[in-house]
Design a protein around this motif. Structure first.
Motif, PDB file in Angstrom:
ATOM      1  N   VAL A   1      -3.315  -6.881   1.331  1.00  0.00           N
ATOM      2  CA  VAL A   1      -2.385  -8.001   1.226  1.00  0.00           C
ATOM      3  C   VAL A   1      -1.003  -7.384   1.308  1.00  0.00           C
ATOM      4  CG1 VAL A   1      -1.528  -9.908  -0.185  1.00  0.00           C
ATOM      5  CG2 VAL A   1      -3.969  -9.285  -0.266  1.00  0.00           C
ATOM      6  N   GLN A   2      -0.176  -7.929   2.194  1.00  0.00           N
ATOM      7  CA  GLN A   2       1.119  -7.313   2.457  1.00  0.00           C
ATOM      8  C   GLN A   2       2.197  -8.383   2.494  1.00  0.00           C
ATOM      9  OE1 GLN A   2       2.418  -3.798   5.490  1.00  0.00           O
ATOM     10  NE2 GLN A   2       0.729  -5.034   6.077  1.00  0.00           N
ATOM     11  N   GLY A   3       3.299  -8.117   1.817  1.00  0.00           N
ATOM     12  CA  GLY A   3       4.451  -9.004   1.837  1.00  0.00           C
ATOM     13  C   GLY A   3       5.710  -8.191   2.061  1.00  0.00           C
ATOM     14  N   ASP A   4       6.870  -8.841   1.856  1.00  0.00           N
ATOM     15  CA  ASP A   4       8.145  -8.153   2.089  1.00  0.00           C
ATOM     16  C   ASP A   4       8.251  -6.863   1.287  1.00  0.00           C
ATOM     17  OD1 ASP A   4       9.040 -10.019   3.925  1.00  0.00           O
ATOM     18  OD2 ASP A   4      10.011 -11.244   2.394  1.00  0.00           O
ATOM     19  N   ASP A   5       7.883  -6.903   0.028  1.00  0.00           N
ATOM     20  CA  ASP A   5       7.889  -5.690  -0.797  1.00  0.00           C
ATOM     21  C   ASP A   5       6.654  -5.711  -1.692  1.00  0.00           C
ATOM     22  OD1 ASP A   5       8.637  -3.278  -1.927  1.00  0.00           O
ATOM     23  OD2 ASP A   5      10.024  -4.187  -3.363  1.00  0.00           O
ATOM     24  N   LEU A   6       5.511  -5.870  -1.060  1.00  0.00           N
ATOM     25  CA  LEU A   6       4.234  -5.888  -1.774  1.00  0.00           C
ATOM     26  C   LEU A   6       3.180  -5.248  -0.895  1.00  0.00           C
ATOM     27  CD1 LEU A   6       2.359  -7.014  -4.105  1.00  0.00           C
ATOM     28  CD2 LEU A   6       1.901  -8.906  -2.533  1.00  0.00           C
ATOM     29  N   LEU A   7       2.360  -4.424  -1.502  1.00  0.00           N
ATOM     30  CA  LEU A   7       1.198  -3.886  -0.817  1.00  0.00           C
ATOM     31  C   LEU A   7       0.059  -3.817  -1.824  1.00  0.00           C
ATOM     32  CD1 LEU A   7      -0.198  -2.612   1.641  1.00  0.00           C
ATOM     33  CD2 LEU A   7       0.590  -0.389   0.810  1.00  0.00           C
ATOM     34  N   ILE A   8      -0.991  -4.551  -1.533  1.00  0.00           N
ATOM     35  CA  ILE A   8      -2.224  -4.494  -2.305  1.00  0.00           C
ATOM     36  C   ILE A   8      -3.276  -3.975  -1.349  1.00  0.00           C
ATOM     37  CG2 ILE A   8      -4.042  -5.840  -3.409  1.00  0.00           C
ATOM     38  CD1 ILE A   8      -1.861  -7.838  -4.260  1.00  0.00           C
ATOM     39  N   GLU A   9      -4.001  -2.944  -1.776  1.00  0.00           N
ATOM     40  CA  GLU A   9      -5.092  -2.423  -0.959  1.00  0.00           C
ATOM     41  C   GLU A   9      -6.351  -2.303  -1.801  1.00  0.00           C
ATOM     42  OE1 GLU A   9      -3.862   0.529   2.439  1.00  0.00           O
ATOM     43  OE2 GLU A   9      -3.065   1.214   0.513  1.00  0.00           O
TER      44      GLU A   9
ATOM     45  N   ARG B   1       1.384  -1.911  -5.041  1.00  0.00           N
ATOM     46  CA  ARG B   1       2.638  -1.176  -4.867  1.00  0.00           C
ATOM     47  C   ARG B   1       3.772  -2.087  -4.456  1.00  0.00           C
ATOM     48  NH1 ARG B   1       2.261   2.689  -0.391  1.00  0.00           N
ATOM     49  NH2 ARG B   1       4.336   3.212  -1.076  1.00  0.00           N
ATOM     50  N   ARG B   2       4.974  -1.616  -4.715  1.00  0.00           N
ATOM     51  CA  ARG B   2       6.205  -2.182  -4.154  1.00  0.00           C
ATOM     52  C   ARG B   2       6.784  -1.089  -3.274  1.00  0.00           C
ATOM     53  NH1 ARG B   2      10.133  -4.894  -8.239  1.00  0.00           N
ATOM     54  NH2 ARG B   2      11.102  -5.352  -6.250  1.00  0.00           N
ATOM     55  N   PRO B   3       6.426  -1.054  -1.995  1.00  0.00           N
ATOM     56  CA  PRO B   3       6.816   0.070  -1.130  1.00  0.00           C
ATOM     57  C   PRO B   3       8.314   0.357  -1.075  1.00  0.00           C
ATOM     58  CG  PRO B   3       5.147  -1.252  -0.058  1.00  0.00           C
ATOM     59  CD  PRO B   3       5.562  -1.993  -1.304  1.00  0.00           C
ATOM     60  N   ALA B   4       9.148  -0.666  -1.142  1.00  0.00           N
ATOM     61  CA  ALA B   4      10.588  -0.410  -1.050  1.00  0.00           C
ATOM     62  C   ALA B   4      11.125   0.292  -2.288  1.00  0.00           C
ATOM     63  CB  ALA B   4      11.349  -1.718  -0.829  1.00  0.00           C
ATOM     64  N   GLY B   5      10.407   0.214  -3.405  1.00  0.00           N
ATOM     65  CA  GLY B   5      10.884   0.823  -4.630  1.00  0.00           C
ATOM     66  C   GLY B   5      10.076   2.020  -5.065  1.00  0.00           C
ATOM     67  N   ASP B   6       9.093   2.407  -4.283  1.00  0.00           N
ATOM     68  CA  ASP B   6       8.244   3.538  -4.643  1.00  0.00           C
ATOM     69  C   ASP B   6       8.983   4.855  -4.480  1.00  0.00           C
ATOM     70  OD1 ASP B   6       6.108   1.933  -5.152  1.00  0.00           O
ATOM     71  OD2 ASP B   6       4.978   2.470  -3.380  1.00  0.00           O
ATOM     72  N   PHE B   7       8.493   5.837  -5.168  1.00  0.00           N
ATOM     73  CA  PHE B   7       8.968   7.195  -4.987  1.00  0.00           C
ATOM     74  C   PHE B   7       7.775   8.115  -5.206  1.00  0.00           C
ATOM     75  CE2 PHE B   7       9.381   6.149  -9.396  1.00  0.00           C
ATOM     76  CZ  PHE B   7       8.908   7.256 -10.067  1.00  0.00           C
ATOM     77  N   GLY B   8       7.889   9.322  -4.753  1.00  0.00           N
ATOM     78  CA  GLY B   8       6.818  10.281  -4.975  1.00  0.00           C
ATOM     79  C   GLY B   8       5.817  10.310  -3.840  1.00  0.00           C
ATOM     80  N   ALA B   9       4.641  10.849  -4.152  1.00  0.00           N
ATOM     81  CA  ALA B   9       3.617  11.118  -3.149  1.00  0.00           C
ATOM     82  C   ALA B   9       2.651   9.944  -3.001  1.00  0.00           C
ATOM     83  CB  ALA B   9       2.847  12.373  -3.548  1.00  0.00           C
ATOM     84  N   ASP B  10       1.845  10.013  -1.973  1.00  0.00           N
ATOM     85  CA  ASP B  10       0.778   9.046  -1.724  1.00  0.00           C
ATOM     86  C   ASP B  10      -0.425   9.468  -2.564  1.00  0.00           C
ATOM     87  OD1 ASP B  10      -1.322   7.517  -0.750  1.00  0.00           O
ATOM     88  OD2 ASP B  10      -0.604   7.596   1.314  1.00  0.00           O
ATOM     89  N   VAL B  11      -0.563   8.893  -3.749  1.00  0.00           N
ATOM     90  CA  VAL B  11      -1.569   9.317  -4.715  1.00  0.00           C
ATOM     91  C   VAL B  11      -2.980   9.052  -4.204  1.00  0.00           C
ATOM     92  CG1 VAL B  11      -2.413   8.981  -7.079  1.00  0.00           C
ATOM     93  CG2 VAL B  11       0.042   8.985  -6.612  1.00  0.00           C
ATOM     94  N   LEU B  12      -3.208   7.896  -3.575  1.00  0.00           N
ATOM     95  CA  LEU B  12      -4.543   7.588  -3.076  1.00  0.00           C
ATOM     96  C   LEU B  12      -4.955   8.558  -1.972  1.00  0.00           C
ATOM     97  CD1 LEU B  12      -7.054   5.834  -3.176  1.00  0.00           C
ATOM     98  CD2 LEU B  12      -5.912   4.235  -1.632  1.00  0.00           C
ATOM     99  N   ALA B  13      -4.058   8.871  -1.053  1.00  0.00           N
ATOM    100  CA  ALA B  13      -4.390   9.826   0.008  1.00  0.00           C
ATOM    101  C   ALA B  13      -4.684  11.210  -0.579  1.00  0.00           C
ATOM    102  CB  ALA B  13      -3.252   9.912   1.024  1.00  0.00           C
TER     103      ALA B  13
END
Length: 126
Positions: free
Chosen positions: A72-80, A96-108
């Motif tokens: 599910v994806q929105g302007d500043d939303l990502l649900i996987e 997640r809120r991709p525009a406000g995230d920082f750091g590494a891709d934990v799931l990957a």
């Protein structure tokens, strides 16, 4: 599977193109993820998302016990929801809120460390 910065393609079906049942199910799905947050934060996030366009994307099988993935994806939303390892018997979820995230891709990083790559069947997302 993604969880990478930015929007993911394909975006999926816009919420506005779903019928009433599909829109209600998508709203319930988003609420399920938001309800895992502290109540004040969940309410703030729901208000922030209200009126924005959401997209729903699916890949994989629809039968139980087979690999599948949705987003599910929105302007500043990502649900996987990623259930593509161990023949669809090992799920991971991300909010997640991709525009406000920082750091590494934990799931990957988890997938790289804990799951050996196996043969990709036709029902796994690419």
């Amino acid at each position: 599977r993604a969880t990478a910065p930015g929007r993911l393609d394909p975006l999926g079906v816009p919420r506005g193109r779903l019928g009433p049942t599909g829109r209600a199910l998508l709203d319930r799905l988003v609420a399920l993820y938001l309800d895992r947050l502290p109540p004040e934060l969940a309410a703030r996030e729901a208000d922030r998302l209200h009126g924005g366009e959401l997209h729903f994307a699916w890949a994989g099988a629809v039968e139980p016990g087979r690999r599948h993935y949705y987003r599910v994806q929105g302007d500043d939303l990502l649900i996987e929801y990623d259930n593509t390892t161990d023949d669809g018997n090992h799920a991971h979820t991300v909010l997640r809120r991709p525009a406000g995230d920082f750091g590494a891709d934990v799931l990957a990083a988890h997938h790289a460390a804990a799951h050996r790559p196996g043969p990709v069947r036709g029902d796994a997302p690419r």
